[in-house]
Scaffold this active site. Structure first.
Site, PDB file in Angstrom:
ATOM      1  N   GLU A   1       3.018  10.252 -12.312  1.00  0.00           N
ATOM      2  CA  GLU A   1       2.464   9.725 -11.068  1.00  0.00           C
ATOM      3  C   GLU A   1       3.073  10.466  -9.862  1.00  0.00           C
ATOM      4  OE1 GLU A   1       2.357   5.244  -9.043  1.00  0.00           O
ATOM      5  OE2 GLU A   1       3.752   5.696 -10.678  1.00  0.00           O
TER       6      GLU A   1
ATOM      7  N   LYS B   1      -5.107   4.626  -8.264  1.00  0.00           N
ATOM      8  CA  LYS B   1      -4.321   3.525  -8.825  1.00  0.00           C
ATOM      9  C   LYS B   1      -4.855   2.212  -8.271  1.00  0.00           C
ATOM     10  CE  LYS B   1       0.556   2.184  -9.444  1.00  0.00           C
ATOM     11  NZ  LYS B   1       1.945   2.598  -9.182  1.00  0.00           N
TER      12      LYS B   1
ATOM     13  N   CYS C   1       0.608   4.006 -13.962  1.00  0.00           N
ATOM     14  CA  CYS C   1       1.825   3.196 -13.970  1.00  0.00           C
ATOM     15  C   CYS C   1       1.559   1.694 -13.998  1.00  0.00           C
ATOM     16  CB  CYS C   1       2.693   3.579 -12.781  1.00  0.00           C
ATOM     17  SG  CYS C   1       4.423   3.050 -12.992  1.00  0.00           S
TER      18      CYS C   1
END
Length: 617
Positions: A44, A112, A166
């Site tokens: 990330e 994300k 994540c």
């Protein structure tokens, strides 16, 4: 790298400098020059670094990140698919995105969705959630690029992958879960996961369980020690899991770029997905706005596996003692239940001094001990025949004597010759009739002794023999309970050796049983593996065929790679295995009850349903 359903993947924890995209991309390019894989996954925000804080507000950082991405596209030496994280500005709104690249082209950008904003994390301070946008494409270097929920698919090779970032993995219903319900069989996770006591175990459990629930592969790459350690240390924990199994993991904590390689078997994944009724119930039922992007993985003729392939996949390698006790416990529990149900029945076992009857006898012995029944209720029967050796007979006699069970000897040579006279068979002709006559007489003796002594015949045949049909129909194929039917031959051998550790007084006998060439001893000096091929080959093929769904060509590929054998031997062994497996189904249709021990079995009432007259091989 891709071949025969296998895809090699690489999870990379890169060397980096916070806020220095040009340096970071140069390190990526250096790493990509050496990576031989179909997918390379970076963490990330790897282009800028994760801990840039309020520097993310600076236009210069966004500009530098775009310039570095442009350089990566221009100089990308990697032939596979690449996923890397960066910040991306859309009209003054920042997104934490994953960029999927093939050579010099961006195939898509995924934002994300779930932004952590507790404890040490403040992502909502800088980034907008991908849940809050309906943007489907963005302009990048003058090109329209897909944006949002994307699924990349190579329909020819059966690979469909999606991306989450994540924290997305940690939410109740993750983007990866939804992608898997839309057909994805691999999820890539770009992460910057920090480290503290016990988080490693929690993280591993999450990755493995996502692979199980998603019925596919899960790739996880995290930032490492070169991230800022101002307030937290980053894990460098990289993992690859597949269908609930951890394939490979590394925790990288060196100040340099480090790479984890693993092999993903999409043949096995897709086979398991086809069999999974839970997946069938939910697949394609949820409405989604996923954009499907067609891609193609390059075929590799020189595919090599990252790790040596396990030659004995049924045999425990890690928790040996624990697994031995578990297998033994399943068999004992099964036999205890059967005996409790029947009452005071004795156990009648044909004890040959071979592997299978030895394991059956040890299980019977411990079962009677657990039930607090007299060991005399185990009747071990030796039946010397035309091919019986002194080595096996002596081992059988010595084992029964030391265990303190009842022993009977019933020679079958005269009965066999009498039967040859009855049917007009030449007793010097060692054909199939010569062999099966003895096997059926032995079974008849055991069955009649069971009637005489109020007992049941405990079958000794194993899963390998059942798979190959290496048993006499209405002979050793039949019993009143098949205690070993759930264990392949390599696992039977393992169990006997573990029993040798448990019983020091039996150690010499049990080890010699394992060392004795496997044989039904129906003909003098008969060796089973001279007929069937090595059991280690056959058990490996059984594993690949039943667990992974391999066809003939993939079985040839796998056995060659695993055992380093030539093409001719590989093809002949595979052809022989498949021919026997399908032609001998009729023997499996009438198998007696038996306990399942592994995740596979060949019970006609349970795991494996197939008509006897199937036309295959």
């Amino acid at each position: 790298m891709y071949n025969k359903g296998f895809l090699k993947v690489a999870c990379v924890t890169p060397d980096l400098e916070l806020g220095h995209p040009k340096f970071n991309v140069s390190k990526m390019i250096d790493a990509l020059k050496s990576i031989k894989a179909g997918i390379a996954l970076f963490p990330e925000l790897a282009i800028t670094g994760y801990n840039c804080g309020d520097l993310f507000y600076q236009e210069s950082l966004s500009d530098d990140a775009l310039k570095a991405l442009s350089e990566l596209l221009e100089k990308n030496p990697f032939d596979g698919f690449l996923a890397v994280g960066m910040p991306f500005d859309i009209d003054g709104v920042l997104y934490n995105v994953a960029v999927v690249i093939k050579k010099h082209q961006v195939l898509g950008m995924i934002p994300k969705k779930y932004l952590p904003n507790t404890g040490e994390f403040y992502e909502k301070r800088w980034f907008n959630s991908g849940l809050d946008t309906h943007i489907k494409q963005v302009k990048l270097f003058g090109m329209n690029v897909p944006f949002g929920d994307l699924l990349f698919q190579d329909l020819e090779k059966g690979i469909k992958f999606g991306v989450e970032i994540c924290q997305d993995m940690w939410t109740t219903i993750s983007p990866g879960n939804l992608l898997s319900l839309a057909g994805a069989n691999m999820i890539l996770n770009l992460s910057a996961s920090n480290e503290y006591l016990y988080k490693e175990e929690t993280r591993r459990t999450a990755v493995v369980d996502h692979s199980r629930r998603n019925n596919g592969a899960y790739l996880y790459a995290s930032s490492g020690m070169m991230e800022s350690s101002a307030d937290t240390v980053f894990s460098g924990h990289n993992m690859v899991a597949s269908a609930g199994t951890l394939v490979k993991e590394e925790i990288f904590n060196e100040p340099k770029t480090q790479i984890l390689y693993a092999d993903i078997d999409f043949g096995e994944i897709n086979y398991k997905r086809r069999r999974d009724t839970n997946l069938k119930d939910v697949l394609h039922r949820l409405e989604s706005e996923i954009t499907y992007i067609n891609v193609s993985f390059d075929e590799s003729s020189d595919y090599t596996f990252t790790e040596p392939i396990d030659q004995t996949p049924f045999v425990p390698k890690k928790n040996i003692k624990k697994d031995f006790l578990k297998i033994k416990g399943i068999q004992i529990q099964a036999l205890m239940k059967r005996l409790i149900h029947l009452g005071d029945q004795k156990l009648i076992i044909g004890v040959s001094g071979g592997l299978d009857s030895t394991l059956a006898l040890m299980i019977a012995y411990e079962t009677m001990m657990r039930l607090e029944r007299p060991l005399a209720d185990i009747i071990g029967v030796t039946m010397p025949g035309l091919g019986t050796s002194s080595r096996t007979k002596n081992n059988a006699l010595e084992l029964m004597k030391k265990l303190g069970i009842t022993h009977m000897e019933k020679p079958i040579i005269d009965e066999t010759n009498l039967h040859f006279d009855l049917i007009g068979h030449d007793k010097f002709n060692t054909d199939i009739t010569y062999e099966n006559t003895q096997a059926r007489i032995r079974t008849m003796v055991l069955m009649n002794l069971a009637n005489m002594h109020n007992g049941i015949v405990l079958g000794t045949g194993d899963l390998s023999e059942i798979a190959l049909g290496f048993m006499t129909y209405n002979g050793d194929q039949m019993s009143m309970y098949g205690i070993n039917a759930g264990l392949p031959k390599t696992l039977v051998s393992f169990m006997v050796l573990e029993f040798a550790k448990e019983y020091p007084t039996l150690k010499t006998i049990l080890e010699d049983v394992v060392d004795t060439p496997i044989s039904p001893e129906l003909i003098k000096d008969q060796v089973t593996e001279n007929i069937l091929g090595k059991y280690v080959y056959n058990d490996f093929l059984l594993h690949r065929h039943l667990r992974c769904g391999d066809d003939e060509e993939k079985l040839v590929f796998m056995i060659k790679k695993t055992f380093n054998i030539d093409e001719e031997l590989a093809r002949s062994q595979v052809a022989y295995f498949l021919r026997r497996f399908y032609q001998q189904q009729f023997k499996r249709q009438t198998l007696p009850d038996s306990p399942k021990v592994l995740d596979i079995s060949l019970s006609p009432r349970g795991d494996y349903r197939m008509p006897s007259d199937i036309k295959k091989w």
